[in-house]
Design a protein around this motif. Sequence first.
Motif, mmCIF file in Angstrom:
data_model
loop_
_atom_site.group_PDB
_atom_site.id
_atom_site.type_symbol
_atom_site.label_atom_id
_atom_site.label_comp_id
_atom_site.label_asym_id
_atom_site.label_seq_id
_atom_site.Cartn_x
_atom_site.Cartn_y
_atom_site.Cartn_z
ATOM 1 N N MET A 185 0.845 -1.191 0.000
ATOM 2 C CA MET A 185 0.000 0.000 0.000
ATOM 3 C C MET A 185 0.885 1.246 0.000
ATOM 4 S SD MET A 185 -2.968 -0.948 2.763
ATOM 5 C CE MET A 185 -4.001 -2.384 2.581
ATOM 6 N N THR A 186 0.510 2.219 -0.801
ATOM 7 C CA THR A 186 1.222 3.490 -0.813
ATOM 8 C C THR A 186 0.264 4.601 -0.441
ATOM 9 O OG1 THR A 186 0.742 3.774 -3.160
ATOM 10 C CG2 THR A 186 2.823 2.678 -2.584
ATOM 11 N N GLY A 187 0.816 5.731 0.014
ATOM 12 C CA GLY A 187 -0.017 6.832 0.451
ATOM 13 C C GLY A 187 -0.611 6.568 1.807
ATOM 14 N N ASP A 188 -1.377 7.523 2.305
ATOM 15 C CA ASP A 188 -2.011 7.373 3.612
ATOM 16 C C ASP A 188 -3.083 6.294 3.566
ATOM 17 O OD1 ASP A 188 -0.449 9.331 4.676
ATOM 18 O OD2 ASP A 188 -1.973 10.900 4.629
ATOM 19 N N LEU A 189 -3.142 5.493 4.621
ATOM 20 C CA LEU A 189 -4.226 4.532 4.777
ATOM 21 C C LEU A 189 -5.456 5.274 5.279
ATOM 22 C CD1 LEU A 189 -2.257 1.596 6.431
ATOM 23 C CD2 LEU A 189 -2.780 1.943 4.015
ATOM 24 N N ARG A 190 -6.579 5.034 4.641
ATOM 25 C CA ARG A 190 -7.811 5.781 4.926
ATOM 26 C C ARG A 190 -8.648 5.027 5.963
ATOM 27 N NH1 ARG A 190 -9.028 5.237 -1.287
ATOM 28 N NH2 ARG A 190 -8.290 3.191 -0.580
ATOM 29 N N VAL A 191 -8.973 5.723 7.047
ATOM 30 C CA VAL A 191 -9.583 5.098 8.226
ATOM 31 C C VAL A 191 -10.986 5.641 8.446
ATOM 32 C CG1 VAL A 191 -9.338 4.648 10.694
ATOM 33 C CG2 VAL A 191 -7.282 4.937 9.257
ATOM 34 N N ALA A 192 -11.927 4.734 8.683
ATOM 35 C CA ALA A 192 -13.265 5.113 9.143
ATOM 36 C C ALA A 192 -13.348 4.834 10.637
ATOM 37 C CB ALA A 192 -14.339 4.331 8.404
ATOM 38 N N LEU A 193 -13.728 5.823 11.409
ATOM 39 C CA LEU A 193 -13.860 5.703 12.858
ATOM 40 C C LEU A 193 -15.339 5.709 13.204
ATOM 41 C CD1 LEU A 193 -12.817 5.734 15.770
ATOM 42 C CD2 LEU A 193 -12.528 8.227 15.565
ATOM 43 N N ILE A 194 -15.829 4.579 13.712
ATOM 44 C CA ILE A 194 -17.242 4.455 14.069
ATOM 45 C C ILE A 194 -17.388 4.694 15.572
ATOM 46 C CG2 ILE A 194 -19.267 2.956 14.079
ATOM 47 C CD1 ILE A 194 -18.119 1.469 11.720
#
Length: 362
Positions: free
Chosen positions: A1-10
């Motif tokens: 994976m490259t770039g920022d890892l995209r996170v969903a916070l529930i």
Amino acid sequence: MTGDLRVALIGYGHAGAVFHAPLIRATPGLQVTVVVTRDPERQARARRDVSTAVVVDTAERVWERAGDLDLVVIAVPNRFHVPLARAALAARLPTVVDKPLAPDAGAARLLMEAFARAHVLLTVFHNRRWDGDFLTVQRLVRDDRLGPVHRFESRFERWRPALRGVWREWPDPADGGGLLLDLGSHLIDQSLLLFGSVSEVYAELDARRDREGAEDDAFVSLVHASGVRSHLWMSALAASPAPRYRVLGRRGAFTKYGEDGQESALRAGARPGDAGWGQETPDRWGWLETDGGHRERETTEPGAYDRFYSALSRALREGTAPPVEVQAAVDGLEVIEAARHAAATGCRVRRSQPAAERRRPR
């Protein structure tokens, strides 16, 4: 994976706003892009705190955009951990669940097996593994500074005599309330990490503030297969502090008062990377006592909650081990269930040991 890892916070209550969002934002390579909360005040707070995130009101909005995400973090009341984790699995999203993984060991085990079959990462936020005082105990045990340990005493005792009407105080087992699951999850996880699997469990659980509520005063005794005994206390009705840790070995002892300061620092707006993050002043260090009556202060290791998300980022990018193995969370829940049975019957619960222990004492 490259770039920022995209996170969903529930969830953007205490766990989401005080712990997860700041720690994710402090980790290079991670970015919160979605926050889920229905509460208007929490929505406004999330917009102020996390400028990179879209704020939505239902988890369904996360599953709709799963292709644009790399990780979901579940930081909601315990009742919703399992259904939301299963929805994350259906969306094939790597998942962090705030502790406890589930209200009971059976549900946790099924969840673990489902993620393993799908080859999707699942881990549990046992942040207290990175308390500075626990890291200090871990170092002393690893370096054999005390000699063979025979008793480990650990406490989370607080003074909260008035009920607050929150879900953690509710007695319905489905809610996952009570101090045994809340604070006891941490204490048991730490003792298993230090000394390995458990062969015998005894417990006393009481609801002191409301006899019909969840337990708010508890004691758990563990006998590890290694022979070490762990004595664990948790209470909302302790006006006088006892040691946070007392570790007794053949050649010495370690005693430490006061709790790790990272939670208080996060609440006050401090962040990992700030000057002095996770460090204690010398007057708060524990005491190491050895043969001959020698007594000296033992430097507290810096607390490091940020290591959880740093390790998780590496696991997602490089395939390394997650920061907390799910089996460890299941093991802890099994001990909690044994403690509940012991408290209900007034008997010690003896547990069979696997041919090869899952974890050896460190």
